[in-house]
Design a protein around this motif. Sequence first.
Motif, PDB file in Angstrom:
ATOM      1  N   LEU A 357     -45.592 -59.336 -69.989  1.00 56.47           N
ATOM      2  CA  LEU A 357     -46.886 -59.787 -69.478  1.00 56.47           C
ATOM      3  C   LEU A 357     -47.961 -59.243 -70.385  1.00 56.47           C
ATOM      4  CD1 LEU A 357     -46.641 -58.841 -65.713  1.00 56.47           C
ATOM      5  CD2 LEU A 357     -46.817 -61.146 -66.586  1.00 56.47           C
ATOM      6  N   TYR A 358     -48.912 -60.057 -70.750  1.00 54.21           N
ATOM      7  CA  TYR A 358     -50.019 -59.498 -71.511  1.00 54.21           C
ATOM      8  C   TYR A 358     -51.307 -60.241 -71.185  1.00 54.21           C
ATOM      9  CZ  TYR A 358     -48.625 -63.228 -74.744  1.00 54.21           C
ATOM     10  OH  TYR A 358     -48.252 -64.421 -75.287  1.00 54.21           O
ATOM     11  N   PRO A 359     -52.413 -59.528 -71.272  1.00 48.87           N
ATOM     12  CA  PRO A 359     -53.694 -60.121 -70.898  1.00 48.87           C
ATOM     13  C   PRO A 359     -54.258 -60.951 -72.041  1.00 48.87           C
ATOM     14  CG  PRO A 359     -53.994 -57.831 -71.474  1.00 48.87           C
ATOM     15  CD  PRO A 359     -52.529 -58.099 -71.605  1.00 48.87           C
ATOM     16  N   VAL A 360     -54.889 -62.057 -71.697  1.00 51.47           N
ATOM     17  CA  VAL A 360     -55.577 -62.873 -72.694  1.00 51.47           C
ATOM     18  C   VAL A 360     -57.006 -62.377 -72.845  1.00 51.47           C
ATOM     19  CG1 VAL A 360     -56.371 -65.200 -73.227  1.00 51.47           C
ATOM     20  CG2 VAL A 360     -54.117 -64.851 -72.200  1.00 51.47           C
ATOM     21  N   SER A 388     -44.788 -49.965 -68.545  1.00 42.93           N
ATOM     22  CA  SER A 388     -45.720 -49.944 -69.666  1.00 42.93           C
ATOM     23  C   SER A 388     -45.102 -49.062 -70.739  1.00 42.93           C
ATOM     24  CB  SER A 388     -47.075 -49.387 -69.216  1.00 42.93           C
ATOM     25  OG  SER A 388     -46.940 -48.020 -68.891  1.00 42.93           O
ATOM     26  N   SER A 389     -45.846 -48.821 -71.788  1.00 42.60           N
ATOM     27  CA  SER A 389     -45.298 -47.981 -72.849  1.00 42.60           C
ATOM     28  C   SER A 389     -45.079 -46.555 -72.368  1.00 42.60           C
ATOM     29  CB  SER A 389     -46.232 -47.991 -74.057  1.00 42.60           C
ATOM     30  OG  SER A 389     -47.522 -47.570 -73.660  1.00 42.60           O
ATOM     31  N   LYS A 416     -51.783 -53.561 -74.170  1.00 42.89           N
ATOM     32  CA  LYS A 416     -50.413 -53.447 -74.669  1.00 42.89           C
ATOM     33  C   LYS A 416     -49.411 -54.187 -73.793  1.00 42.89           C
ATOM     34  CE  LYS A 416     -50.829 -49.177 -77.290  1.00 42.89           C
ATOM     35  NZ  LYS A 416     -50.365 -47.784 -77.448  1.00 42.89           N
ATOM     36  N   GLY A 417     -49.837 -54.608 -72.645  1.00 46.65           N
ATOM     37  CA  GLY A 417     -48.962 -55.428 -71.815  1.00 46.65           C
ATOM     38  C   GLY A 417     -48.003 -54.617 -70.975  1.00 46.65           C
TER      39      GLY A 417
END
Lengths: 462, 190
Positions: A357-360, A388-389, A416-417
């Motif tokens: 998942l990542y934000p636009v 997350s990381s 970073k998603g």
Amino acid sequence: MAPYFTSLHAGVYVYNPLQAQISPVPPPVVLTVLDSPLVPFNITKRSNNTIYWSDFEQTSPDWLARRGGWWISANGYKGSGASGQDNNGGIGGASQYYLNLALSSYVEFYVGVKIRYTGTGWAGIVLINNNLNRLYEISINPSGASARLNIWSYNVESLNGWSQLASSPNFSYTDQWYTLIVRYQYTPTSIIITAGIYSENGVYLTSVSATSTSNRRFPAQYVGLEIDGGSAIFDDFVLSRRSPAYLTVTGLSPNAYARLYDSNGSLVGEEVSDANGTAMLSVVKDLVTGVGDDGVLQIASNNTSSSAKTSTPLIGGEEYLVSSAKAFEGYADPTYTGATVFFYINCSELRLSVIQLYPVSAEEFDVSLILESIEAVGKATFNITLESSSMSSSPITIVNGEVISPHTSTLTLRQKGLKVVVSGLFFRSVYMAKLSVEYCFSSKSVCVSYPLTLYGLGGEKS
Amino acid sequence: MQAGKYILGLTVATILASIVFASVFIYYPAIVQVSPTSPPVIFVEGSNSNQRDLYGTIISTIIDATGTSASVTLHPTYQRTYYSDVLRIKNLDSQVYYVKVNIHSTITDGNLARAKLLFYDGATKVGEVDLLTTQLQPGGWVVLNGNGELKIDFEFIYGTNGGSSTTPPTGGGTILLELVYSTANTETPP
């Protein structure tokens, strides 16, 4: 009539206009289905280099004693081993325990064996002639805290006598298991013997080489164990066309870590595969992995680690093909706001990053996963987390088809998603799990849900 | 004599005319006292009115000065978007009122698969209105207690056919509706 009239027309109705203007926007968060790593699911032997092997778990008629006392004892390297006691009655006044298998057709072979020797004489491997009256001995000769690796001949260079053909420098010697690897080469003009010795933890100690050109040299007919003075224990005997010090693994991804563990979970050897997906693992710590079976080959690549077990022994000198397949495949819809994933491979130790998942936009959202429903045939067991990381959510947990926890905790989606990570026996049974990825502003003013559908196709044992 | 004839003729004509226009008009006194009052039920902002919406937009909630008309602008995206407490209905009266919504026009094209307005009394859902169906809803009246409030949520589901991650879903527009409230809950409003 009057009450009816009253109830029918007593209301006051007020109409207030309300307008909802709907102005859709592109998705501020998108998802993709990640590439599955190749997961090993089977190991098959692709070579036939082993001429003979034994882990001395039981007495075998393949072995014959040339004097001395020889028996299977329980204190082998792992499991049982071959114990011997010299009685000075064998060839050259030593004692041999030889494999009754004719080897004269081989112009080259390797012998590997683990040996533990606390005596002060010689113990090692012998190459014996057809008439059982000449030999080449490759032996360790301890002396206090050091030892040498020697190559001797008996009744070859010296008629009815011993002759030392080569001797290594001293190496540090303690009471432990050593691995002796011998290479035998027959040429029309000579016998070439090369040997190396390794400590119990696989460290190379020294090597030695000798060439016998005596007119009395002979092609090796038999190979055996020998003690000349005291007693010794031997284990993991391998006679092979290739060096049993190495086990070749093919079928890997380039730059994948291949790690071989024995049945006790001890690391035997590890190596990184080359560009062709081949890794040569040093297995001098355990020439025959485990107690003859139950070796585990772990493959690690792309931050994913998985293992393939084998019920057949993993023997040094052989080549093993690891068959791999994608653990899952899936697709996102054209808007990247929903996904469907199919799981193919069963591997309980895998943790698979399945969806990213990542934000636009630059906005931050609180994200969680919600299990909406599951239809399972059999006992599906798996966990699903957001990661997350640096952080991991609490999981959605399903045990034997029972939903223990239907949603994850919340993680913040930043640039970073986040990843959706699945672990457990997700292939074991047929199931369809419907989930939602829900992301909200921290105020919960707006929440958006994307559908995820996971299919397990079943068919594998746990 | 000529004058007598003339008078006779006029008399006959008058009598004939009175026969033709013979209605009787009777007037009773009656008084309609119109006494406007301040609205007992008004729109007020919800906790998320004019807060952040998706893609840098705002949940716009505009309420006129009298509190009797409202306009909300929302920015949903693909799949399911849920808006919580973007508008409220407030009862300034101590007596109970009953509430419905009349959908006058809606969005009929594009990928909008579901649009709902939901009434909440606290954390309890007390009514649900399908914004894609032009009729008075819900079937039963929603109770607005004396001096009480109802929160209004919105839910939208957009399909993804023909869409992309960089374009908004089709199916935007204006949904016109009316809040209908009444002192009675036993009949259909006119």
